[in-house]
Scaffold this motif. Structure first.
Motif, PDB file in Angstrom:
ATOM      1  N   THR A   1       0.829  -1.207   0.000  1.00  0.00           N
ATOM      2  CA  THR A   1       0.000   0.000   0.000  1.00  0.00           C
ATOM      3  C   THR A   1       0.863   1.257   0.000  1.00  0.00           C
ATOM      4  N   PHE A   2       1.877   1.281   0.863  1.00  0.00           N
ATOM      5  CA  PHE A   2       2.761   2.445   0.940  1.00  0.00           C
ATOM      6  C   PHE A   2       3.549   2.623  -0.355  1.00  0.00           C
ATOM      7  N   LEU A   3       4.031   1.525  -0.913  1.00  0.00           N
ATOM      8  CA  LEU A   3       4.790   1.599  -2.162  1.00  0.00           C
ATOM      9  C   LEU A   3       3.915   2.119  -3.304  1.00  0.00           C
ATOM     10  N   LEU A   4       2.684   1.646  -3.384  1.00  0.00           N
ATOM     11  CA  LEU A   4       1.771   2.133  -4.414  1.00  0.00           C
ATOM     12  C   LEU A   4       1.434   3.599  -4.204  1.00  0.00           C
ATOM     13  N   PHE A   5       1.238   3.999  -2.954  1.00  0.00           N
ATOM     14  CA  PHE A   5       0.936   5.396  -2.659  1.00  0.00           C
ATOM     15  C   PHE A   5       2.077   6.313  -3.110  1.00  0.00           C
ATOM     16  N   VAL A   6       3.307   5.948  -2.771  1.00  0.00           N
ATOM     17  CA  VAL A   6       4.455   6.790  -3.110  1.00  0.00           C
ATOM     18  C   VAL A   6       4.675   6.834  -4.623  1.00  0.00           C
ATOM     19  N   LEU A   7       4.650   5.670  -5.273  1.00  0.00           N
ATOM     20  CA  LEU A   7       4.896   5.641  -6.715  1.00  0.00           C
ATOM     21  C   LEU A   7       3.791   6.342  -7.502  1.00  0.00           C
ATOM     22  N   CYS A   8       2.543   6.135  -7.108  1.00  0.00           N
ATOM     23  CA  CYS A   8       1.443   6.815  -7.808  1.00  0.00           C
ATOM     24  C   CYS A   8       1.483   8.316  -7.577  1.00  0.00           C
ATOM     25  N   SER A   9       1.839   8.739  -6.372  1.00  0.00           N
ATOM     26  CA  SER A   9       1.945  10.176  -6.089  1.00  0.00           C
ATOM     27  C   SER A   9       3.045  10.825  -6.923  1.00  0.00           C
ATOM     28  N   LEU A  10       4.183  10.161  -7.007  1.00  0.00           N
ATOM     29  CA  LEU A  10       5.285  10.715  -7.802  1.00  0.00           C
ATOM     30  C   LEU A  10       4.959  10.709  -9.291  1.00  0.00           C
ATOM     31  N   ALA A  11       4.312   9.662  -9.761  1.00  0.00           N
ATOM     32  CA  ALA A  11       3.991   9.579 -11.188  1.00  0.00           C
ATOM     33  C   ALA A  11       2.969  10.631 -11.593  1.00  0.00           C
ATOM     34  N   GLN A  12       2.036  10.951 -10.705  1.00  0.00           N
ATOM     35  CA  GLN A  12       1.003  11.921 -11.058  1.00  0.00           C
ATOM     36  C   GLN A  12       1.526  13.344 -11.117  1.00  0.00           C
ATOM     37  N   LEU A  13       2.741  13.563 -10.641  1.00  0.00           N
ATOM     38  CA  LEU A  13       3.322  14.899 -10.750  1.00  0.00           C
ATOM     39  C   LEU A  13       3.728  15.223 -12.181  1.00  0.00           C
ATOM     40  N   VAL A  14       4.137  14.210 -12.954  1.00  0.00           N
ATOM     41  CA  VAL A  14       4.653  14.476 -14.296  1.00  0.00           C
ATOM     42  C   VAL A  14       3.934  13.689 -15.390  1.00  0.00           C
ATOM     43  N   LEU A  15       3.172  12.680 -15.033  1.00  0.00           N
ATOM     44  CA  LEU A  15       2.511  11.835 -16.024  1.00  0.00           C
ATOM     45  C   LEU A  15       1.002  12.033 -15.958  1.00  0.00           C
ATOM     46  N   PRO A  16       0.266  11.559 -16.959  1.00  0.00           N
ATOM     47  CA  PRO A  16      -1.191  11.675 -16.908  1.00  0.00           C
ATOM     48  C   PRO A  16      -1.786  10.800 -15.801  1.00  0.00           C
ATOM     49  N   TRP A  17      -3.078  11.026 -15.526  1.00  0.00           N
ATOM     50  CA  TRP A  17      -3.725  10.346 -14.410  1.00  0.00           C
ATOM     51  C   TRP A  17      -3.740   8.833 -14.586  1.00  0.00           C
ATOM     52  N   TRP A  18      -3.815   8.352 -15.811  1.00  0.00           N
ATOM     53  CA  TRP A  18      -3.930   6.916 -16.041  1.00  0.00           C
ATOM     54  C   TRP A  18      -2.608   6.189 -15.868  1.00  0.00           C
TER      55      TRP A  18
ATOM     56  N   SER B   1      -3.455   8.585  -3.060  1.00  0.00           N
ATOM     57  CA  SER B   1      -2.545   9.435  -3.823  1.00  0.00           C
ATOM     58  C   SER B   1      -3.305  10.474  -4.644  1.00  0.00           C
ATOM     59  N   TRP B   2      -4.547  10.238  -4.915  1.00  0.00           N
ATOM     60  CA  TRP B   2      -5.374  11.211  -5.626  1.00  0.00           C
ATOM     61  C   TRP B   2      -6.181  12.045  -4.637  1.00  0.00           C
ATOM     62  N   TRP B   3      -6.718  11.390  -3.613  1.00  0.00           N
ATOM     63  CA  TRP B   3      -7.641  12.044  -2.712  1.00  0.00           C
ATOM     64  C   TRP B   3      -6.965  13.078  -1.815  1.00  0.00           C
ATOM     65  N   LEU B   4      -5.788  12.785  -1.312  1.00  0.00           N
ATOM     66  CA  LEU B   4      -5.125  13.732  -0.411  1.00  0.00           C
ATOM     67  C   LEU B   4      -4.756  15.050  -1.100  1.00  0.00           C
ATOM     68  N   PRO B   5      -4.159  15.040  -2.298  1.00  0.00           N
ATOM     69  CA  PRO B   5      -3.931  16.336  -2.961  1.00  0.00           C
ATOM     70  C   PRO B   5      -5.225  17.057  -3.341  1.00  0.00           C
ATOM     71  N   ALA B   6      -6.250  16.293  -3.735  1.00  0.00           N
ATOM     72  CA  ALA B   6      -7.532  16.929  -4.074  1.00  0.00           C
ATOM     73  C   ALA B   6      -8.158  17.567  -2.836  1.00  0.00           C
ATOM     74  N   LEU B   7      -8.044  16.895  -1.708  1.00  0.00           N
ATOM     75  CA  LEU B   7      -8.557  17.449  -0.459  1.00  0.00           C
ATOM     76  C   LEU B   7      -7.783  18.714  -0.070  1.00  0.00           C
ATOM     77  N   TRP B   8      -6.471  18.671  -0.216  1.00  0.00           N
ATOM     78  CA  TRP B   8      -5.660  19.835   0.111  1.00  0.00           C
ATOM     79  C   TRP B   8      -5.996  21.011  -0.809  1.00  0.00           C
ATOM     80  N   LEU B   9      -6.110  20.731  -2.104  1.00  0.00           N
ATOM     81  CA  LEU B   9      -6.446  21.805  -3.048  1.00  0.00           C
ATOM     82  C   LEU B   9      -7.829  22.382  -2.777  1.00  0.00           C
TER      83      LEU B   9
END
Length: 127
Positions: free
Chosen positions: A8-25, A56-64
């Protein structure tokens, strides 16, 4: 740390980093690949993908949403059948991304099980 929480933690970190520069999919190949590499059974892989990708999607959306993008979220929620509620948009978008990540992780775990199945258990009665 248990295997589930590590995944879970590994997926959270990798998905969070990927969404900074790559598309959502981009979460789909990440969740599928990581679950195929480290995933256990299907249910745990699905739940790890759901939590990792969803958070990884919900926390930045909540912050924004709480730091100035509430008006934009409300306008977007007006276009969708959400009644103009920005909080509902944040919840629904996180849930959808979590489901996509969970299904991708599930398919990765099932691919691993199909390619390298465990050795069959010997039966109790042998002839």
């Amino acid at each position: 740390m248990s295997r589930f929480w590590f995944l879970t933690f590994l997926l959270f970190v990798l998905c969070s980093l990927a969404q900074l520069v790559l598309p959502w999919w981009s979460i789909v190949p990440i969740c599928c690949g990581v679950a195929a590499w480290r995933g256990g059974n299907g249910g745990r892989a699905f739940l790890a993908g759901l939590l990792g990708a969803g958070l990884s999607w919900w926390l930045p959306a909540l912050w924004l949403h709480t730091h100035g993008a509430a008006r934009l979220a409300a306008r977007l929620a007006t276009l969708l059948p959400l009644g103009g509620n920005g909080w509902t948009l944040v919840f629904v978008s996180g849930l959808l991304v979590g489901l996509v990540g969970g299904l991708a992780a599930l398919s990765g775990a099932w691919t691993r099980q199909a390619v390298a199945p465990h050795a069959e258990q010997p039966s109790a009665t042998r002839f």
